[in-house]
Design a protein around this motif. Structure first.
Motif, short mmCIF file in Angstrom:
data_model
loop_
_atom_site.label_atom_id
_atom_site.label_comp_id
_atom_site.label_asym_id
_atom_site.label_seq_id
_atom_site.Cartn_x
_atom_site.Cartn_y
_atom_site.Cartn_z
N LEU A 1 58.07 47.14 31.39
CA LEU A 1 57.70 45.94 32.01
C LEU A 1 56.51 46.29 32.90
N ILE A 2 55.79 45.22 32.91
CA ILE A 2 54.52 45.11 33.85
C ILE A 2 54.57 43.93 34.69
N PHE A 3 54.01 43.75 35.52
CA PHE A 3 53.95 42.62 36.55
C PHE A 3 52.47 42.27 36.67
N ILE A 4 52.27 41.04 36.28
CA ILE A 4 50.85 40.18 36.54
C ILE A 4 50.95 39.26 37.53
N ASP A 5 50.19 39.31 38.33
CA ASP A 5 49.89 38.56 39.66
C ASP A 5 48.41 38.01 39.86
N ASN B 1 43.71 41.64 31.66
CA ASN B 1 45.00 40.93 32.21
C ASN B 1 44.87 39.38 32.50
N THR B 2 43.53 39.12 32.09
CA THR B 2 43.29 37.58 32.03
C THR B 2 43.94 36.84 30.81
N GLY C 1 53.47 36.72 36.49
CA GLY C 1 55.07 37.05 36.04
C GLY C 1 55.20 38.30 35.54
N ILE C 2 56.45 38.48 34.89
CA ILE C 2 56.71 39.50 34.04
C ILE C 2 56.17 39.50 32.73
N THR C 3 55.44 40.69 32.17
CA THR C 3 55.30 40.81 30.74
C THR C 3 56.29 42.05 30.21
N LYS D 1 51.56 46.33 45.37
CA LYS D 1 51.43 46.30 44.00
C LYS D 1 51.96 47.66 43.43
N MET D 2 51.95 48.92 43.89
CA MET D 2 52.54 49.99 43.51
C MET D 2 53.94 50.14 43.73
#
Length: 806
Positions: free
Chosen positions: A336-340, A312-313, A318-320, A428-429
């Motif tokens: 779509l996934i979200f990275i925070d 994830n680093t 945002g959205i990937t 997150k879920m």
């Protein structure tokens, strides 16, 4: 400004691919170049508005601060300088306001006065640039606003069937492949509806059940059988059961299963495929964030699938967007996934006291830092409202949630602030449910991958555009030179343009406030009076009226009543103050010698000679020079019309010609319509010295009727001349905040402002700090303070705080 950041991302991507050897160089290069080409041809712009409060009353003023960013890295240096802000009635689609907001460094502000003529109801506050019109209207900024009348009329609750939709992970439901199905239920008002139900196959056997977990959304495991068909049933509160469609089962295809919530350090991707006569299927997986490639991986899907872990680093906040490409390099599955990483700005709000007195001056310090604790010089806006009148909405939109989440999803996102609230343990879920149910659709892969791209229809605007069409004898006047005289109350200028083969002309990037007077006429020697001009009207994007307008607010009845009562009282006091001022002004008598206002078009004093052009004098004359002939001593005019020659006091060279204060050539003067001239001034010798060397042969100054600031533009239209006004940038007003002194008599005029203070253009210093001061109202209440910020590097920030007034 952000090219260096793109190079860093590109270098990191190169090292990432070389180290893991995940993808062929040719495919990686192809995808990267296609995305870069598309992003360069259609760069994304995002607009965001911070408003002073979530709802208003007729007669109130809506204050806003505008942010415009480049869409990939969120830098506030997007190319457009003109932002349109309008207010759309959701029931009729009618536009009740249009504001042209000038942006400096991606920031601007303004206001909309909600006149009494605006009907109460649900509105959409919309913001967009001309360039943003190349994308669907759904990607404009929208904010739901409620406008109440003094009676507080509420719209009737919308009724109707719940809309229930199912979304197989990866996009398709493939037979004999276990996957997950996300779902979303929305009621007639547009809000998520808690639901429970079950799935039955063609034999009426129950094969799965489901129950929503958050705002009508949920997810369940599902394995479709080959040749089977399924139907969903929803259990309603009344006890009845409603029937809904379920996704069709595909006998072949691809799918993705993604987990980026179990482990904060990595994202697990599992790809499955069912392709006839193939035990192994070569594929590529591309991850991109807002059009910038984050990774490209290669592998082969076997009977057990293909699994890979992505750190994830290496992915931005945002959205990937994850896309699976088959061996023919065609996209076949998406997720779509979200990275925070929580890289947003840290904003701290510190009132000087925990509690203040009524009408006491408050002082608030705002400190902004980055994730490392270093101070940040940035722009921010501050809204301070009376919590006894204004109920802030639960998990409402803010600049962080909009730029990182809502702006890259299609459709309405309910309670977007929830997904960034650290106190919500399940966020997150639930955010992953959102990723599966609301897809990203700024572009389609078939558009990106095509060999050539269509030219954008709408262009970038850095100012106001004045455009129109010229016709001669009902045909386009092509390749015709035009003179365009523009003027405001303080400035004037001559510009030139030429019509194209369609007879159209335009002036771009005009910077002016309020309005601009415009006069257009041809510069050719023949046929100028046969020209007919028309101005292209402002084209405003339409929005379809909503059949069931969304009522966006949750407001306590007593609190709403206090707001309406006190707001009406405040408006009435303001009206009385204005009326008293008007009566006082009517009683004032001023005696003084009348001062003749100096004509701003004259940089000289008194002319040596002046001719007032009357209709009788202009009759029969085809040129201004014909009027001048024989009427001023020392001025000689030989020849006729365009061939005339002028000299003053026998000089061999002709004098300097000036039109409404601007130097022009003689041919331009000779081509003018004589009916458009107000007067002619002649300057000889010393009188012309103010023009320097250009005045050595004397000066002839032509003053036009339309160049006069007192000219009535409703007068008769001159043949071959277009005279009009065009709207410019709206001048932002300053929020009125009263200043009180301990010596003031108590409660002279009751003060119950709902918006206690509004500061849209605050900047932090080199220490990342800013202070604001203002006076509290008469209300004994709690006060909400909300701050929204955006750094020059594209990091957004949001914070809220409260204090009390006793």
């Amino acid at each position: 400004m952000h090219k260096s950041r793109i190079r860093i991302l590109a270098a990191a991507l190169f090292l990432f691919i070389v180290a893991f050897k995940w993808a062929d160089e040719d495919f990686t290069k192809m995808i990267s170049e296609k995305l870069l080409r598309y992003r360069q041809a259609f760069p994304i712009e995002k607009a965001y508005l911070h408003t002073d409060k979530p709802y208003y009353m007729t007669g109130d003023t809506l204050w806003y601060n505008a942010f415009l960013v480049e869409g990939a890295l969120h830098n506030p240096d997007s190319a457009s300088n003109l932002l349109y802000v309008d207010l759309i009635d959701q029931r009729s689609g009618k536009n009740f306001a249009l504001r042209r907001t000038y942006l400096t460094g991606g920031v601007g502000n303004g206001e909309i006065i909600l006149a009494d003529s605006i009907p109460p109801g649900s509105y959409s506050l919309r913001a967009y640039t001309n360039w943003m019109r190349n994308a669907p209207e759904s990607f404009f900024f929208h904010k739901d606003i409620q406008v109440f009348d003094p009676a507080g009329s509420m719209p009737a609750a919308a009724t109707g069937k719940v809309d229930l939709q199912f979304f197989p992970e990866g996009g398709a439901l493939v037979a004999e492949i276990a996957t997950r199905i996300a779902f979303k239920a929305v009621n007639a008002s547009g809000k998520g509806e808690d639901v429970a139900g079950f799935i039955m196959d063609q034999n009426n056997d129950t094969v799965a059940s489901f129950k929503s977990e958050h705002l009508g959304m949920g997810r369940f495991q599902f394995a479709a059988k080959s040749g089977a068909s399924y139907t969903a049933f929803l259990k309603e509160k009344s006890g009845s059961v409603m029937k809904y469609e379920f996704p069709k089962v595909n006998e072949t295809g691809y799918t993705l299963v993604v987990d980026n919530t179990s482990n904060p350090l990595k994202t697990r991707i599992i790809a499955y495929a069912k392709v006839p006569d193939k035990a192994e299927v070569p594929v590529n997986i591309v991850g991109h964030s807002r059009g910038i490639v984050a990774f490209v991986a290669k592998g082969k899907i076997s009977g057990r699938g293909l699994m890979m872990n992505i750190p994830n680093t290496d992915l931005p906040d945002g959205i990937t967007h994850l896309t699976l490409f088959n061996e023919e390099n065609r996209p076949v599955s998406e997720r779509l996934i979200f990275i925070d990483h929580n890289h947003s700005l840290r904003v701290r709000i510190a009132p000087s006291k925990a509690a203040y007195k009524q009408r006491e001056q408050a002082e608030i310090e705002i400190a902004v830092s980055d994730t490392a604790g270093k101070p940040v010089e940035t722009h921010l806006s501050v809204s301070i409202t009376d919590a006894g009148q204004i109920q802030q909405q639960v998990h409402d939109q803010n600049i962080v949630s909009y730029l990182l989440l809502s702006s890259d999803l299609k459709g309405f996102v309910e309670q977007p602030g929830y997904y960034f609230d650290d106190t919500q343990t399940e966020r997150k879920m639930h955010r992953d449910f959102l990723m599966m149910t609301q897809g990203w659709s700024r572009f389609k892969w078939d558009e990106v991958l095509r060999d050539s791209l269509e030219a954008p229809k709408y262009y970038l605007e850095q100012g106001i555009t004045f455009a129109g069409e010229a016709r001669r004898n009902k045909r386009p006047a092509e390749k015709t030179a035009l003179s365009i005289y523009v003027s405001t109350d303080s400035l004037s200028n001559f510009l030139t343009a030429e019509t194209d083969e369609k007879g159209q002309f335009a002036l771009y990037n005009l910077i002016f406030e309020d309005s601009l007077k415009v006069r257009v006429q041809g510069m050719g020697k023949k046929g100028n009076q046969n020209l007919n001009f028309s101005i292209f009207p402002q084209e405003i994007p339409r929005i379809a009226p909503s059949q069931n307008p969304y009522f966006p607010l949750t407001v306590d009845a007593k609190l709403l009543n206090d707001f309406l009562t006190r707001n009406a009282q405040d408006q009435e006091i303001s009206r009385k103050i204005r009326a008293n001022r008007e009566r006082l002004l009517q009683e004032v008598t001023i005696k003084a010698k009348k001062q003749v206002q100096r004509d701003p078009r004259k940089i000289y004093g008194n002319a040596d000679a002046s001719i007032k052009v009357t209709p009788e004098l202009a009759a029969g004359r085809t040129s201004v020079l014909d009027i001048l002939a024989g009427r001023v001593a020392g001025v000689s005019v030989t020849g006729f019309g365009m061939n005339a020659r002028v000299s003053i006091r026998g000089n061999q060279n002709e004098p300097q010609f000036v039109l409404d204060g601007m130097p022009v050539d003689k041919d331009f003067i000779a081509s003018m319509n004589v009916n458009d001239v107000e007067s002619i001034d002649v300057l000889k010798g010393a009188s012309a010295a103010i023009f320097g060397m250009n005045g050595g042969n004397g000066v002839i100054s032509i003053l036009t009727k339309r160049g006069n600031s007192n000219y009535d533009y409703t007068q008769d239209i001159v043949p071959g001349v277009l005279v009009s006004k065009i709207a410019g940038f709206n001048v932002p007003k300053v929020f009125y905040a009263p200043a009180y002194s301990p010596k003031d008599p108590p409660n002279l005029n009751p003060d119950y402002r709902s918006t206690i203070f509004w500061a849209p253009m605050v900047k932090t210093d080199k220490n990342g700090k800013a202070k604001i001061r203002y006076f509290n109202s008469d209300a004994t209440t709690s006060v909400d303070v909300r701050v929204e910020a955006l750094s020059t590097s594209g990091s957004p920030g949001f914070a809220k705080s409260t204090y009390s007034v006793n």
